[in-house]
Structures are given as C-alpha cells and as structure tokens.
Motif scaffolding. Structure first.
Motif, PDB file in Angstrom:
ATOM      1  N   PRO A  57     -18.377  -6.045   9.857  1.00 42.14           N
ATOM      2  CA  PRO A  57     -17.766  -4.501  10.641  1.00 42.14           C
ATOM      3  C   PRO A  57     -16.255  -4.442  10.687  1.00 42.14           C
ATOM      4  O   PRO A  57     -15.202  -3.064   9.703  1.00 42.14           O
ATOM      5  N   ALA A  58     -15.340  -5.673  10.807  1.00 42.01           N
ATOM      6  CA  ALA A  58     -14.042  -5.597  10.764  1.00 42.01           C
ATOM      7  C   ALA A  58     -13.675  -6.034   8.780  1.00 42.01           C
ATOM      8  O   ALA A  58     -12.655  -5.503   8.210  1.00 42.01           O
ATOM      9  N   ALA A  59     -14.502  -6.034   7.646  1.00 43.91           N
ATOM     10  CA  ALA A  59     -14.359  -6.678   6.378  1.00 43.91           C
ATOM     11  C   ALA A  59     -13.738  -5.225   5.982  1.00 43.91           C
ATOM     12  O   ALA A  59     -14.756  -4.430   5.318  1.00 43.91           O
ATOM     13  N   ASP A  60     -12.453  -5.393   5.886  1.00 41.17           N
ATOM     14  CA  ASP A  60     -11.984  -4.161   4.489  1.00 41.17           C
ATOM     15  C   ASP A  60     -12.156  -4.473   3.165  1.00 41.17           C
ATOM     16  O   ASP A  60     -11.758  -4.177   2.234  1.00 41.17           O
ATOM     17  N   ALA A 128       0.801 -12.290   3.305  1.00 36.46           N
ATOM     18  CA  ALA A 128      -0.441 -12.292   3.484  1.00 36.46           C
ATOM     19  C   ALA A 128      -0.371 -10.892   4.793  1.00 36.46           C
ATOM     20  O   ALA A 128      -1.005  -9.512   4.610  1.00 36.46           O
ATOM     21  N   THR A 129       0.061 -10.853   5.528  1.00 40.89           N
ATOM     22  CA  THR A 129       1.040  -9.671   6.253  1.00 40.89           C
ATOM     23  C   THR A 129       1.415  -8.657   6.129  1.00 40.89           C
ATOM     24  O   THR A 129       1.910  -7.638   6.132  1.00 40.89           O
ATOM     25  N   GLN A 130       2.355  -8.742   4.733  1.00 42.66           N
ATOM     26  CA  GLN A 130       2.932  -8.319   3.862  1.00 42.66           C
ATOM     27  C   GLN A 130       2.410  -7.372   3.397  1.00 42.66           C
ATOM     28  O   GLN A 130       2.058  -6.063   3.189  1.00 42.66           O
ATOM     29  N   LEU A 131       1.191  -7.644   3.288  1.00 48.20           N
ATOM     30  CA  LEU A 131       0.189  -6.862   2.295  1.00 48.20           C
ATOM     31  C   LEU A 131      -0.935  -6.124   3.038  1.00 48.20           C
ATOM     32  O   LEU A 131      -2.567  -5.430   2.738  1.00 48.20           O
ATOM     33  N   GLY A 132      -0.607  -5.983   4.315  1.00 48.52           N
ATOM     34  CA  GLY A 132      -1.856  -5.409   5.867  1.00 48.52           C
ATOM     35  C   GLY A 132      -2.623  -5.560   6.213  1.00 48.52           C
ATOM     36  O   GLY A 132      -2.627  -5.388   7.060  1.00 48.52           O
ATOM     37  N   MET A 133      -2.533  -7.454   6.484  1.00 49.32           N
ATOM     38  CA  MET A 133      -3.539  -8.025   6.407  1.00 49.32           C
ATOM     39  C   MET A 133      -3.393  -8.745   8.047  1.00 49.32           C
ATOM     40  O   MET A 133      -2.402  -9.042   8.057  1.00 49.32           O
ATOM     41  N   GLY A 134      -4.562  -8.405   8.984  1.00 46.39           N
ATOM     42  CA  GLY A 134      -4.492  -8.967  10.236  1.00 46.39           C
ATOM     43  C   GLY A 134      -4.921 -10.607  10.833  1.00 46.39           C
ATOM     44  O   GLY A 134      -4.733 -11.540  11.555  1.00 46.39           O
ATOM     45  N   ARG A 159      -7.774  -5.676   7.916  1.00 48.13           N
ATOM     46  CA  ARG A 159      -6.381  -5.539   8.219  1.00 48.13           C
ATOM     47  C   ARG A 159      -6.376  -5.385  10.183  1.00 48.13           C
ATOM     48  O   ARG A 159      -5.175  -5.341  10.250  1.00 48.13           O
ATOM     49  N   SER A 160      -7.106  -5.938  10.729  1.00 49.09           N
ATOM     50  CA  SER A 160      -6.960  -6.062  12.467  1.00 49.09           C
ATOM     51  C   SER A 160      -6.423  -7.026  12.155  1.00 49.09           C
ATOM     52  O   SER A 160      -7.028  -8.475  11.866  1.00 49.09           O
ATOM     53  N   ARG A 161      -6.171  -7.592  13.571  1.00 49.90           N
ATOM     54  CA  ARG A 161      -5.377  -9.187  14.536  1.00 49.90           C
ATOM     55  C   ARG A 161      -6.678  -8.640  15.250  1.00 49.90           C
ATOM     56  O   ARG A 161      -6.609  -7.927  16.125  1.00 49.90           O
TER      57      ARG A 161
END
Length: 261
Positions: A57-60, A128-134, A159-161
């Motif tokens: 479910p959390a896989a963007d 990766a964080t800069q690209l919006g990944m958590g 995208r979620s931590r």
C-alpha cells in the motif's frame, strides 16, 4: 475407504483451502496466471511492478535493478521516471539499497524506514529525500543455479517516513521470487534486447524531460534542478507519470503551464 474416495477427500480439502485463502493469496494466484501469459520479459517485469504497487500500500514508486556481466547496473523497468532517477543516483554514487541488494553476496533485503535519518548512504539518502522519498525497501533477485547469487533487485520507494514495514518486506520477497523465476527463463539475447529497448525508452524520456525543463527554466527563470523539482511535484500532485507530464508540456507548451508551488 477406497483410493477414489481418498482422492475426492483430498480434492475437496484443497478446494476448501483455496476458497478460504486471503486476499493476498488470491493476488499472488492471479499474478502467477498473469505472468504465465505475458508475451515478453518486459511485460513480465511491468506486471510484477503493477502487482507490487497494488500489494504494498505505501509503495508510491517501484523499479527493477539488473546487474550486467560487466558489473554495470541498469533499470529495465519502472513505474515512473522519478524511480529511474532514484536508481541512477545509486548507480552513480555506488551506494543505496538497490545497489547493495543487487550485488553478489549482498543482503537479501535492504531497508531504510526513515531516509531523513539514514547514515549508511551519506550521498544518496539526502538526494532521495530531496526527490520526495521518505522510506525505501529493496529485495534481491536470485539468479539460477549453480551460483545462486544476486543478479538484481526489486525496489520500492515510499513518500512516507516509516511507510514500509516487515509485512511489506515479506510480500516483496515473494514478488522478487516471481520475478527471479521469470528472468531465469530468459536467455542472454532476451536480456540484451530488454536492455536495448529500455535504453531507447530512457533516451526518449530524458529528451522530452529535458525539453520540458527548458520550457520551465525559460518561463520561470529557475535552474535545471528547480525545473525538474517543479515537474516532479506536479506529476505527484496530478498522479501522472513524470515523462508523460513532460511530453504533454513539450507538445502543448503554447497552451498550458504548470502550477506554481
């Protein structure tokens, strides 16, 4: 009891178990059927990626990493160009989860629950964080005998931590097994053709993204990195693949503009 009765009893028990299977088991059953009818290796990989984003479910974003015989990494399939960029940065820096999982002798699973506090990859994690990944999770693909060594990885980006957990790891391991079996059934020529086809696709995507970035840079007076970030965030907001958004902007640049963030 006769042998026929024994057989019928076992059959009835099997059918009952199948009917009682949970939704995840049914999804894997459907995936197996789908993979058996896939006409090409590229179709196999894309279908596994589609199943990955459905079952986790959390896989963007999701992608595959393959390791060539000359030690070079490439991404033969992905759900979005942003996933390709995340992979490319790992190949360039030689650090990150998909590089670790894909290396022979590497871990079966590489996971980072919170990329904002990840010390293992000092260059890649901030990028990766800069690209919006958590958070991120990569599982190794296993090549056929006799080596049994890793030949690549299946990668999931959220995208979620703390968006990815142990249950997601278990599902991804099963998905990676499906992908490994599919890849093991291909020969070197098929893999070479797959790489060549994806290289052409990657070149086309980079070209159109470059055009879109140039349009944004000219209109907004921003840098190339800022233009890419505008594209990325807009594709995320609209739930449209980055390359598709870039192509639309490049083709219809006199008619549309991207929203200001």
């Amino acid at each position: 009891m006769s042998s026929d009765q024994d057989w019928q009893r076992d059959k009835d028990a099997f059918v009952t178990d199948r009917l009682a299977a949970g939704p995840l088991a049914r999804q894997f059953t459907q995936l197996t059927r789908t993979l058996l009818t896939a006409p090409t290796v590229e179709d196999v990989l894309q279908r596994v990626l589609e199943a990955t984003t459905a079952m986790v479910p959390a896989a963007d974003l999701a992608s595959f990493t393959l390791l060539d015989s000359d030690g070079q990494f490439h991404t033969p399939a992905e759900t979005d160009e942003v996933a390709t960029e995340l992979d490319r940065l790992q190949y360039r820096f030689r650090e990150g989860p998909c590089v670790e999982a894909a290396e022979p002798g590497g871990p079966a699973v590489a996971i980072a629950p919170d990329l904002t506090a990840e010390p293992r990859w000092p260059r890649w994690a901030p990028a990766a964080t800069q690209l919006g990944m958590g958070s991120v999770l990569s599982t190794a693909l296993i090549s056929g005998p006799p080596s049994g060594e890793s030949s690549g990885a299946l990668n999931v980006y959220s995208r979620s931590r703390h968006g990815l957990d142990g249950a997601d790891r278990d599902v991804l391991l099963l998905l990676a097994t499906h992908a490994s079996l599919a890849l093991a059934a291909t020969d070197a020529v098929t893999r070479t053709e797959l790489q060549a086809a994806h290289l052409r696709k990657a070149i086309d995507s980079r070209d159109v993204i470059g055009q879109a970035k140039g349009i944004i840079m000219a209109r907004r007076g921003v840098s190339a990195d800022a233009a890419f970030d505008i594209l990325r965030r807009t594709s995320q907001d609209l739930n449209v693949k980055l390359a598709d958004l870039a192509r639309t902007l490049a083709d219809r640049h006199t008619e549309i503009d991207l929203p200001t963030h």
